[in-house]
Design an enzyme around this catalytic site. Structure first.
Site, mmCIF file in Angstrom:
data_model
loop_
_atom_site.group_PDB
_atom_site.id
_atom_site.type_symbol
_atom_site.label_atom_id
_atom_site.label_comp_id
_atom_site.label_asym_id
_atom_site.label_seq_id
_atom_site.Cartn_x
_atom_site.Cartn_y
_atom_site.Cartn_z
ATOM 1 N N HIS A 1 0.632 -1.168 0.110
ATOM 2 C CA HIS A 1 -0.087 0.050 -0.004
ATOM 3 C C HIS A 1 1.076 1.270 -0.051
ATOM 4 C CE1 HIS A 1 -2.218 -2.923 2.412
ATOM 5 N NE2 HIS A 1 -3.308 -2.347 1.933
ATOM 6 N N ASP B 1 2.495 1.888 3.197
ATOM 7 C CA ASP B 1 3.530 0.948 3.754
ATOM 8 C C ASP B 1 4.786 1.562 3.344
ATOM 9 O OD1 ASP B 1 1.294 -0.696 4.401
ATOM 10 O OD2 ASP B 1 1.547 -1.607 2.406
#
Lengths: 442, 442, 442, 442
Positions: free
Chosen positions: B100, B103
């Site tokens: 993501h 992240d």
């Protein structure tokens, strides 16, 4: 008329009545939003649970004490049930009923005899219906009890079974037309699988669609204009049933171009077994234009199978009626009590008492729901909550006047995004207030 | 390269190895049906679980001991994670990863800074990818953690949030293109409702479809040809998530004419939370041409939430690989370990050990599944079981050469309908035999 | 007193009030069976959910907007919370509160500092309690959040952790004594297992019993006469928690001769996660003399984890109060709102609104339950149902005056055994009637 | 001997046999830890599922094709079943069986006739047993099927029903003695409630205890030294069954001072319905000295009712055998297949095939488990994990040489508490290795 001798016609006796054989909240002539309760609620008796159910379970034989059990010949018993049923409808004052083919007439030793048995009973019912206010809400055929259907009916691996199932549905459509049925239901009790590993799901789903198209063709051919209904259920008796929930059914109908032919018959207990609330399934069907009819019952929150209890949870009946009233009613559908008395409620009068509980619970739910609608108790909150989509960037989104680039440009200008509380706790309080004050105000 | 000093490159050491830091069944060069295990399985590391997860739970703070936690500046830590991740990919010998936006790079104090942070890390990753065998399986954006998304992202009641979500996905598509991502995933963590009573589901679903169409338009515009994937989950964190399971997603995609744009990213634990087996969801997607990618993990049969365990159940991995191999593989998808070590497995080396368990379990599952396919161990049973649809009345049904009248005529001629045993118990025995003998024969 | 400036003292405003910051059913001075609602219900605020909870969930950071978050120093924030809490108790008019050690004071860098931090706050609370009507219902210690407790506290595999846990509970008992706590709770958040395969359950349970005996010894030594309470929960965060439900706890207490030392603190949501109804757990505890206190909240029927919602279901509150009133109240226990506002209800005023919903729901439940008890609405049915045990063979059975031979002789004389209907549907109707008419009659 | 003409004696044919009528893993003479598989596993046939079950379900009539159905007179059919059963035992080579009273002999028109019917069949069985290696593992009586037991048997609200139930159990104990039964089981199919609201649970539990004491007294009186067993089940057919799980039973037995009289008969599917793993229930019973016998079956992870499938999950059989072997076997208990063929497996030979799957699955589980025990594959990890309780402060705790003050003093000296990883993922890998390599090594 001698099956329920000790029962008089059930009357409305008010919220505090101590008479288990009187209505507390269901007053058929009382109006809700301009229509009588009777017209609004369209209650129906499920012939199978009320006249066929012996209250056996997997761990015990039947406990039901039924007056027609004095007959031993199957056709005599079937006729007795018809007599008893119309006495029951009349005494309960319920306007509709529903049945499977094998509820009304016993299976014969071959298909021909089976169809003939049905004709005898359908003749008898036709006579009753002529002189009665009672109407047939929907009929269906039982293509799951006979051992033949062990691997499915229209999704059997055996083509002969498919043919046999078709033969029975053909008759079901003819019977529905003769008796003026408003809808016709397909519940695929065995249309699913025991194990994925021995199953050709692709072929089975294709065949299910073929079956539905043929049923629709035949209904058109004979001029039977009932609403076709799929009744979703996630499992039981199968491990996985193809019509798992409304969304599964909706995906299937769209794939096979059947979405204009069918709506859904939504059962409360099936919804909860699928991991949804009853109102969720009704709502999802409603906003997709697919809310057809309702099997009014309830499950048990601690039990993992279909208990088919008579509905008594006023939260569930209120929220169900909220959806139904917002749908403008159910057109050709109604509220069929797909519910059975508990095995411990085995007396004939329990059949009346249980229906009264169900009718009262939905009647009260309807009153509460209509008041919430009239007061815009929830709608005003919801409208305010989504107001950002009525202007500015929100309106552009809804109107299709934007794209990712414009949206990113807009987002880059935002200093901070502010949200409001969702007020979930307050909404529950409002629901409680309506629930406990509606009767006081009536 | 100093984050996992005490770990050497993980090697295949055979079925009886006692080394927790060696593969027992995954031998990347070993061939399955003509392709290496590495090509067939397309394993990926989930960046969030492996490099971001602190192993907190609702009742306790994080236990994870991670070497990059020595950095305190968010960007320094983000860069350290990139270095550590490529060291990890290399030592584990795993060919893919997934992430993501948040992240890989920390959220900034505003959107502009957030996007800039991503650019720094994406530059760094681009460099790594140039010199590495590792590829990006898919990327996505996290539109659920920030408080802004409390009421949803593309289904928020707040149009500003919709715009913000769009801005982030626009960037996500650009990042995916730059890094050569094979797929792009949409998991709508907050796209559902907390309470139906304060929700305009109709508007929310329409907006979700608008969002997807805009995403597709933008991907086309920039020439990003990744496979778009919806990842279904029934609930958690929401009470009801719109992409409940594959069937819900499929119904939605058809309604909004998106069925050619998306496939599904199916997660094992999400399948079981929805009341299905993992293999069911894979199979259903496969026969509808919608099997895109897999989030390889497992749930716990006694727990009602998403446990995201590393896959170890050989029945599940075998039956999953059975579907994947029958699908001819996953094209632009792969097996992403959307799995986290238990909170009690908090040492850095547990990250390796857990991935090894997952890779071994799927490798063994693939070997067992391929043998069953090669031997037609199940297929021969299934083909025989449905043979009645290859001739006679069955063929007429499949070919569309019949109708209810002909079928009834046919059914009336049947003396008795005969079925065969479904052999479910025997099938389970066959599966067990393949499971416990495959290694012996290797 | 500056934390909830925009909130005035909450007042009773009647069943139809549209003010979310007023009581609709809870009228503290109103009497139920001769005692005021305030005395009967003994409501308590859970310090953790109300003053510590940031409304994060596993998929998102906190959304809570809290006035004390302006402080950054942990001790400053802790003191601000004490000030805010007593303002909250006063404005809400709630007579009790409950806390864990780490709710009121932050953990220090070592145990000594941790204990010292507590002393500061306990001094402060002691001052507040002197001048307030508010009392401490129960306290406990949090032996589950710190990573140290990753494998359990008194059931850890690590003896140092056992010692550390003991040190903290020792302090907890002292704090309870100083603040006059009526009860002391043990909720073993990590006292269970992640995997049976790495667990020595026998040793862990023996150690748990050792821990409880030492706690009891120490409480006696310091003259702390609070009621000891075990709070059962089946799972979460562990896979299996040793105090799974009341029966598990009762089996344990008997085995280790602790049944006279403990009672149970029963939480609604924990009951349902264990597969029981809330009222079942209360009833089972009551008939075994083990009903101590209640954590008043509710779960969500479609969700498989502990949602800790504020109680609003009037069926649940009515049936809970039915058990509590039949128990003659809760002595040293009370109704602690172990409930948190939804993540979407993030405003400070939502804390008040949600407590109001909970207090109203239990107040109404109490009124309904007391009326049913007064009218013997259910008791009369139950007494009649079991009347056969008051005479004849039934009395012999109860009095111990028979045996299998006599019973068989008796049974051989019976022509037929007759049963009566269990009337389950009617009972549900009675409950509904009481629910919707109680307010009208008030 | 003419009931299973087409079946020969089942033989061991090795792991790769393709013959569904041969054992793949169960080799009765093969030794596990010094005892033959036959002695270790003590397999039993459940008379009800194998000889009485017609494979009906709540949605369909029976599909079973059974050779004894050619008889119509109930006693003739009962005798045919006895003949068929001993043929079945012999051909399958299974050493034990189990039955309820009504499995072996039909109920008469009154109790006297019922008891007489049993005598006829028991005489016949006694003859068979004289010349057979087969033994009776346990018997019981069916006090749940007859409508009389609609409200319970020993917990009925009707004292006549209690007496009737006692009369039947008295006979059951006599029959058990005559046939040399090793154990005697109590499964209280209706000992629970449909609704808490019409139930006097206190009286019902007292009566249950009275019943058990009388049963024990009578067994002693007649010198029947079988092991008494309670079989827990959480629900179904009742909403709540008093013997919910082992812990509930253990709490009950201790309260009523029956813990030395009973052990538990643990059924896999009942364990999972109660929210536990099968191995959890076995382990919990084992460490409390209460592991008596096993009902060897399995449930379906997606279904919420008792499916009673033949055991095939090798994880479950391995972990079950791990507990049983650690228990030193089951003494007077065994592995009874309380399992039925699927409704789709309706052929007579499916009865053999399904038992073979169950026997093979447990045989393989036993081999794998014994190897793990021999190698201390898990024990070495567990011993190391708890080593802190063998010395120092840990030893003091276990030996009772400490208290809260000493423990706090100790804790104050600790700089930091260090824990080790729980290694859960690695343990699962070890289990997988044993599972897939055991056959290869054999």
């Amino acid at each position: 008329m001698a099956y329920f001798d000790n029962i008089s016609k059930i009357k409305f006796d008010g919220a505090k009545s101590k008479d288990p054989l009187a209505f507390k909240f269901y007053n058929p002539e009382e109006k809700i939003n301009g229509k009588t309760m009777e017209e609004t609620l369209k209650f129906g008796v499920a012939y199978w649970h009320t006249f066929m159910e012996d209250l056996s379970d997997p761990f015990g034989v039947g406990t039901a004490q039924r007056p027609w059990d004095k007959f031993s010949d199957p056709m005599d018993k079937a006729k007795a049930r018809v007599d008893a049923s119309f006495e029951f409808f009349d005494k309960l004052g319920i306007p509709y009923f529903c049945f499977h083919d094998f509820d009304i007439a016993p299976e014969g030793s071959n298909l021909k005899e089976t169809l003939a048995n049905q004709d005898v009973i359908v003749d008898m019912m036709e006579d009753y219906l002529k002189d009665s206010k009672v109407k047939l809400l929907w009929n269906t055929v039982n293509n799951f009890t006979n051992p033949m259907f062990v691997h499915g009916a229209s999704t059997s691996n055996n083509a002969d079974v498919f043919a046999y199932a078709a033969a029975k549905v053909k008759k079901g459509l003819e019977v529905g037309k003769r008796l003026g049925s408003e809808s016709y239901v397909f519940w695929g009790g065995r249309e699913g699988y025991e194990s994925l590993l021995n199953t050709n799901m692709g072929l089975e789903l294709d065949n299910l669609a073929r079956f539905f198209h043929m049923a629709n063709d035949y209904a058109k051919e004979i001029g039977f204009d009932a609403q076709f209904l799929i009744e979703p259920k996630p499992k039981e008796p199968t491990t996985h049933q193809y019509d798992f929930d409304v969304a599964h059914g909706f995906a299937f109908l769209q794939k096979y171009n059947l979405q204009d032919v069918f709506k859904f018959n939504i059962e409360a207990n099936h919804a909860t077994l699928a991991g949804h609330s009853f109102e969720h399934e009704l709502h999802y069907a409603r906003i997709n234009g697919m809310l057809g009819s309702v099997d009014a019952n309830q499950g048990h929150p601690q039990l993992g199978w279909d208990t088919d209890e008579f509905p008594s949870d006023l939260y569930a009946t209120t929220l169900a009626m909220y959806e139904i009233l917002k749908n403008g009613g159910l057109e050709k559908g109604g509220l069929n009590f797909d519910a059975k008395v508990r095995r411990t409620s085995f007396k004939p009068e329990d059949l009346f008492k249980a229906h009264i509980v169900g009718m009262d619970s939905f009647a009260l739910g309807a009153k509460v729901a209509q008041r919430m609608i009239d007061d815009k108790a929830l709608d005003s909150l919801v409208e305010k909550r989504y107001s950002s989509f009525s202007e500015g960037i929100g309106k552009d989104i809804v109107d299709g006047n934007t794209d990712f680039k414009k949206l990113q440009d807009y987002a880059l200008t935002l200093d901070k995004v502010e949200n409001e509380s969702g007020n979930v706790e307050v909404i529950k309080s409002i629901l409680n207030q309506y629930l406990v004050t509606t009767i006081a105000d009536a």
